[in-house]
Design an enzyme around this catalytic site. Structure first.
Site, short mmCIF file in Angstrom:
data_model
loop_
_atom_site.label_atom_id
_atom_site.label_comp_id
_atom_site.label_asym_id
_atom_site.label_seq_id
_atom_site.Cartn_x
_atom_site.Cartn_y
_atom_site.Cartn_z
N ASP A 171 0.83 -1.21 0.00
CA ASP A 171 0.00 0.00 0.00
C ASP A 171 0.87 1.26 0.00
O ASP A 171 2.08 1.20 -0.17
CB ASP A 171 -0.97 -0.02 1.19
CG ASP A 171 -0.28 -0.02 2.54
OD1 ASP A 171 0.96 0.18 2.61
OD2 ASP A 171 -0.97 -0.20 3.56
N GLU A 174 3.83 1.05 2.25
CA GLU A 174 4.74 -0.07 2.05
C GLU A 174 4.49 -1.21 3.04
O GLU A 174 5.41 -1.77 3.62
CB GLU A 174 6.20 0.43 2.11
CG GLU A 174 6.60 1.10 0.81
CD GLU A 174 7.19 2.48 0.97
OE1 GLU A 174 7.30 2.97 2.10
OE2 GLU A 174 7.55 3.09 -0.05
N GLU A 324 7.50 14.81 8.14
CA GLU A 324 6.60 13.75 7.68
C GLU A 324 5.44 13.57 8.65
O GLU A 324 4.27 13.52 8.26
CB GLU A 324 7.37 12.45 7.54
CG GLU A 324 6.57 11.28 7.00
CD GLU A 324 7.45 10.07 6.77
OE1 GLU A 324 7.57 9.62 5.62
OE2 GLU A 324 8.04 9.56 7.75
#
Length: 377
Positions: A171, A174, A324
């Site tokens: 996905d 990962e 992130e």
């Protein structure tokens, strides 16, 4: 929405972050056109993903920098042109009744010169190829550009997706190579529908099959599910609504999906990937907060979208860089230290985070106007 913020200190702050986001992305763009996922993070350094890069290119395109986005699409086109023989071999193997291994498939990330990575990775992911098709068509339409510039790469991506769209793969995160993921299918759907007027392949038939499959197996309790046959949600699922259109904004399924993601994964403006996420303790992801905000804006909840944008701006560090994820409301705090020990501190800046900020800021109409020189192709 702008009128409520007109010339306020907050509007200045939000526009300044848009300017800085553009600067961060273009500063780190490789000379060959690739957008590195994160220029300093150990596990991402030196690599470019089609998924990250395509969203980043959309943010840059919306900001008005036609040249930078065009160089990225040139880079992808070049990478895929050089994969023509590999895709032809894979399709020939399928025609012979063979099942290629995951290791034989195209990678999800490339070195800046278009090669496979030298270290092991969770590489077989098909979403990025659909995402790039959507992004290049969207960019070309926005500026009246001819898609013929990227036609050879487009045809490679189309042939690859038509052959392998329904195969289980990793996905967006990962993980779970054994499943067929709804967000992956959504990205492929969006790419094929976008490119349909420009290719000879019957991609709309494949797109219809994707939608039928998701309707049959990818809905649980009235919302889209993380993977076919499952019931959990994922922070990437809003992409199936906006921008990919697998589910139309305004449909009951769209509203229920957004509401479920907000209920199960969003806290104080930040959005988690999924409830079982242990990566760096399972923090809140900047780019997913922007994705949810983008959907809220299109759905007419501009106040909710602005709350997401404000939350994102609050996460920028003293240099204006967006990470992130942030360690607020960690889902599994006990796992955070092991990832820091393995890969170092969280990736900062993450270019995808900055690209998604530009998308949401533009959707809300508050992006600063790019310099005229940026708009030249």
């Amino acid at each position: 929405m702008i009128s409520a913020l007109a010339e306020t200190e907050e509007l200045t702050r939000l526009r300044d972050l848009a300017r800085h986001s553009h600067a961060v992305i273009t500063e780190h763009q490789d000379a060959g056109g690739a957008y590195p996922a994160a220029p300093t993070f150990s596990a991402y350094k030196g690599y470019a993903w089609l998924r990250d890069g395509s969203f980043t290119a959309e943010g840059i395109s919306r900001y008005g920098d036609v040249a930078s986005a065009g160089r990225f699409h040139d880079w992808v086109d070049g990478v895929l042109r050089r994969r023509r023989a590999q895709v032809d071999d894979l399709r020939a193997a399928v025609a012979r009744g063979e099942v290629p291994t995951n290791e034989a498939m195209l990678p999800t990330r490339f070195t800046f010169d278009g090669k496979d990575g030298s270290d092991p990775w969770w590489d077989f992911q098909t979403d990025g190829y659909g995402l790039w098709l959507w992004a290049v068509v969207t960019h070309a339409a926005r500026y009246g550009l001819e898609l013929s510039r990227w036609q050879a790469g487009i045809e490679v991506a189309v042939d690859y997706l038509v052959a392998f769209w329904d195969r289980p793969c990793y996905d967006w995160w990962e993980e779970h190579v054994e499943h067929r993921h709804v967000s992956t299918l959504g990205a492929i759907y969006g790419g094929l529908v976008a490119i349909a007027p420009f290719v000879s392949a019957d991609v709309l038939t494949v797109a219809a099959r994707i939608r039928a499959l998701v309707v049959a197996e990818g809905i649980a309790d009235g919302h889209l599910s993380k993977w076919l046959g499952g019931s959990a949600v994922d922070g990437s699922l809003p992409s199936c609504i906006v921008p990919f259109g697998l589910v139309a904004p305004g449909e009951d399924l769209a509203g229920t999906t957004l509401a479920t993601v907000a209920r199960d994964l969003a806290v104080d403006g930040g959005v988690h990937r999924f409830t079982a996420d242990v990566f760096y303790g399972g923090g809140q992801w900047i780019l997913l907060s922007a994705l949810l905000g983008w959907n809220l804006a299109v759905a007419g909840d501009r106040a909710g979208a602005l709350r997401q944008l404000r939350w994102i701006a609050d996460q920028a560090d003293e240099r204006g860089e967006l990470p992130e994820q942030v360690p607020h409301h960690l889902l599994h705090p006990g796992s955070r230290d092991e990832w820091i020990a393995r890969w170092g501190t969280v990736a900062t800046p993450l270019l995808w985070s900055h690209g998604m900020y530009l998308i949401l800021a533009d959707e809300l109409g508050i992006t600063a106007t790019a310099d005229a020189a940026d708009k030249e192709d």
